[in-house]
Design a protein around this motif. Structure first.
Motif, PDB file in Angstrom:
ATOM      1  N   GLU A  13       0.839  -1.202   0.000  1.00  0.00           N
ATOM      2  CA  GLU A  13       0.000   0.000   0.000  1.00  0.00           C
ATOM      3  C   GLU A  13       0.874   1.252   0.000  1.00  0.00           C
ATOM      4  O   GLU A  13       0.578   2.227  -0.708  1.00  0.00           O
ATOM      5  CB  GLU A  13      -0.921   0.013   1.222  1.00  0.00           C
ATOM      6  CG  GLU A  13      -1.952  -1.104   1.221  1.00  0.00           C
ATOM      7  CD  GLU A  13      -2.695  -1.230   2.540  1.00  0.00           C
ATOM      8  OE1 GLU A  13      -3.935  -1.321   2.498  1.00  0.00           O
ATOM      9  OE2 GLU A  13      -2.050  -1.232   3.607  1.00  0.00           O
ATOM     10  N   ILE A  17       1.069   4.241  -2.959  1.00  0.00           N
ATOM     11  CA  ILE A  17       0.961   5.685  -2.701  1.00  0.00           C
ATOM     12  C   ILE A  17       2.198   6.403  -3.231  1.00  0.00           C
ATOM     13  O   ILE A  17       2.091   7.407  -3.945  1.00  0.00           O
ATOM     14  CB  ILE A  17       0.781   5.973  -1.193  1.00  0.00           C
ATOM     15  CG1 ILE A  17      -0.595   5.512  -0.731  1.00  0.00           C
ATOM     16  CG2 ILE A  17       0.991   7.459  -0.890  1.00  0.00           C
ATOM     17  CD1 ILE A  17      -0.764   5.539   0.774  1.00  0.00           C
ATOM     18  N   GLU A  18       3.380   5.892  -2.875  1.00  0.00           N
ATOM     19  CA  GLU A  18       4.619   6.543  -3.309  1.00  0.00           C
ATOM     20  C   GLU A  18       4.708   6.598  -4.836  1.00  0.00           C
ATOM     21  O   GLU A  18       5.085   7.627  -5.403  1.00  0.00           O
ATOM     22  CB  GLU A  18       5.830   5.812  -2.734  1.00  0.00           C
ATOM     23  CG  GLU A  18       5.995   6.015  -1.238  1.00  0.00           C
ATOM     24  CD  GLU A  18       7.154   5.241  -0.643  1.00  0.00           C
ATOM     25  OE1 GLU A  18       7.629   5.649   0.438  1.00  0.00           O
ATOM     26  OE2 GLU A  18       7.602   4.236  -1.242  1.00  0.00           O
ATOM     27  N   ARG A  20       2.204   6.422  -7.104  1.00  0.00           N
ATOM     28  CA  ARG A  20       1.176   7.291  -7.693  1.00  0.00           C
ATOM     29  C   ARG A  20       1.520   8.773  -7.502  1.00  0.00           C
ATOM     30  O   ARG A  20       1.331   9.586  -8.412  1.00  0.00           O
ATOM     31  CB  ARG A  20      -0.196   6.948  -7.119  1.00  0.00           C
ATOM     32  CG  ARG A  20      -0.683   5.583  -7.657  1.00  0.00           C
ATOM     33  CD  ARG A  20      -1.888   5.073  -6.949  1.00  0.00           C
ATOM     34  NE  ARG A  20      -3.109   5.719  -7.418  1.00  0.00           N
ATOM     35  CZ  ARG A  20      -4.318   5.382  -6.983  1.00  0.00           C
ATOM     36  NH1 ARG A  20      -4.473   4.412  -6.098  1.00  0.00           N
ATOM     37  NH2 ARG A  20      -5.383   6.009  -7.436  1.00  0.00           N
ATOM     38  N   TYR A  34       3.870   5.061   7.724  1.00  0.00           N
ATOM     39  CA  TYR A  34       2.677   5.472   6.994  1.00  0.00           C
ATOM     40  C   TYR A  34       1.478   4.863   7.702  1.00  0.00           C
ATOM     41  O   TYR A  34       1.391   3.644   7.837  1.00  0.00           O
ATOM     42  CB  TYR A  34       2.709   4.953   5.552  1.00  0.00           C
ATOM     43  CG  TYR A  34       3.785   5.558   4.688  1.00  0.00           C
ATOM     44  CD1 TYR A  34       3.486   6.571   3.792  1.00  0.00           C
ATOM     45  CD2 TYR A  34       5.095   5.098   4.757  1.00  0.00           C
ATOM     46  CE1 TYR A  34       4.468   7.119   2.979  1.00  0.00           C
ATOM     47  CE2 TYR A  34       6.085   5.649   3.950  1.00  0.00           C
ATOM     48  CZ  TYR A  34       5.761   6.655   3.066  1.00  0.00           C
ATOM     49  OH  TYR A  34       6.730   7.198   2.266  1.00  0.00           O
ATOM     50  N   VAL A  47      -3.473   9.931   5.242  1.00  0.00           N
ATOM     51  CA  VAL A  47      -2.312   9.099   5.492  1.00  0.00           C
ATOM     52  C   VAL A  47      -1.319   9.964   6.257  1.00  0.00           C
ATOM     53  O   VAL A  47      -0.928  11.040   5.786  1.00  0.00           O
ATOM     54  CB  VAL A  47      -1.671   8.578   4.185  1.00  0.00           C
ATOM     55  CG1 VAL A  47      -0.411   7.783   4.501  1.00  0.00           C
ATOM     56  CG2 VAL A  47      -2.672   7.734   3.406  1.00  0.00           C
ATOM     57  N   VAL A  55      -0.857  13.138   3.213  1.00  0.00           N
ATOM     58  CA  VAL A  55      -1.538  12.589   2.048  1.00  0.00           C
ATOM     59  C   VAL A  55      -3.014  12.411   2.375  1.00  0.00           C
ATOM     60  O   VAL A  55      -3.365  12.018   3.489  1.00  0.00           O
ATOM     61  CB  VAL A  55      -0.917  11.236   1.631  1.00  0.00           C
ATOM     62  CG1 VAL A  55      -1.686  10.604   0.472  1.00  0.00           C
ATOM     63  CG2 VAL A  55       0.555  11.402   1.267  1.00  0.00           C
ATOM     64  N   TYR A  57      -6.811  10.818   0.789  1.00  0.00           N
ATOM     65  CA  TYR A  57      -7.514  10.054  -0.237  1.00  0.00           C
ATOM     66  C   TYR A  57      -8.822  10.783  -0.486  1.00  0.00           C
ATOM     67  O   TYR A  57      -9.597  11.001   0.440  1.00  0.00           O
ATOM     68  CB  TYR A  57      -7.823   8.627   0.235  1.00  0.00           C
ATOM     69  CG  TYR A  57      -6.731   7.637  -0.066  1.00  0.00           C
ATOM     70  CD1 TYR A  57      -6.666   7.017  -1.304  1.00  0.00           C
ATOM     71  CD2 TYR A  57      -5.769   7.333   0.879  1.00  0.00           C
ATOM     72  CE1 TYR A  57      -5.668   6.102  -1.590  1.00  0.00           C
ATOM     73  CE2 TYR A  57      -4.769   6.416   0.607  1.00  0.00           C
ATOM     74  CZ  TYR A  57      -4.725   5.810  -0.629  1.00  0.00           C
ATOM     75  OH  TYR A  57      -3.743   4.904  -0.910  1.00  0.00           O
ATOM     76  N   PRO A  62      -5.080   8.989  -4.073  1.00  0.00           N
ATOM     77  CA  PRO A  62      -4.152   9.658  -3.152  1.00  0.00           C
ATOM     78  C   PRO A  62      -3.630  10.958  -3.756  1.00  0.00           C
ATOM     79  O   PRO A  62      -3.373  11.039  -4.954  1.00  0.00           O
ATOM     80  CB  PRO A  62      -3.021   8.636  -2.988  1.00  0.00           C
ATOM     81  CG  PRO A  62      -3.036   7.848  -4.253  1.00  0.00           C
ATOM     82  CD  PRO A  62      -4.472   7.822  -4.711  1.00  0.00           C
TER      83      PRO A  62
END
Length: 159
Positions: A13, A17-18, A20, A34, A47, A55, A57, A62
């Motif tokens: 996960e 995120i990283e 994207r 995280y 996040v 971060v 969502y 994200p």
């Protein structure tokens, strides 16, 4: 804002995120922890990146929060507004064409974007583009719908 649940993210996960954020914003997050924070009665989940709400969502996508964007400045998907638009954008107003001085050409309608002020480059808000970046500078019309801004509940949120 009430916390519904909070848990550490799995490495896959975190990688998602990283990746994207790197692909969309040119941002490299470099953190040890995280944690996903699900919020009651909110359209957002957060996040925490090393404990900071960096971060969000929004609609399962994200993106950096305003605080996150000022900590990890985005290289792409940035809309820059003039000094006359700063107070409006900071209060959560949608962004109108006359206030925009620059917008990345690679922005597409529907993209989440960071809205920065021109003098210091500080991010004031996050919004959803209503048109492409090459169509944002002009004389009239709303081109970015505000989603999150300086001083809102999400900006003031502390764990």
């Amino acid at each position: 804002m009430e916390v519904k649940s909070r848990h550490h993210l799995r490495s896959d996960e975190v990688g998602d995120i990283e990746q994207r954020l790197a692909d969309r914003l040119g941002v490299e997050l470099d953190a040890d922890t995280y944690e996903l924070v699900e919020l009651e009665d909110s359209e957002f989940d957060l996040v925490l990146v090393d404990g900071d709400p960096a971060v969000l969502y929004y609609e399962d996508e994200p993106f950096l929060t305003v605080r996150g964007a000022n900590q990890y400045p985005p290289q792409t998907r940035v809309v820059t507004v003039d000094a006359g638009a700063v107070s409006f954008v900071s209060d959560g107003a949608d962004v109108m064409r006359p206030g925009i001085v620059e917008a990345d050409d690679d922005i597409s309608a529907g993209d989440l974007v960071a809205i920065a002020e021109e003098s210091h480059g500080k991010v004031l808000a996050v919004g959803r583009a209503k048109t492409s970046g090459d169509d944002m500078v002009g004389d009239e019309g709303k081109v970015v719908s505000s989603v999150h801004h300086v001083g809102d509940e999400l900006y003031e949120f502390n764990v």
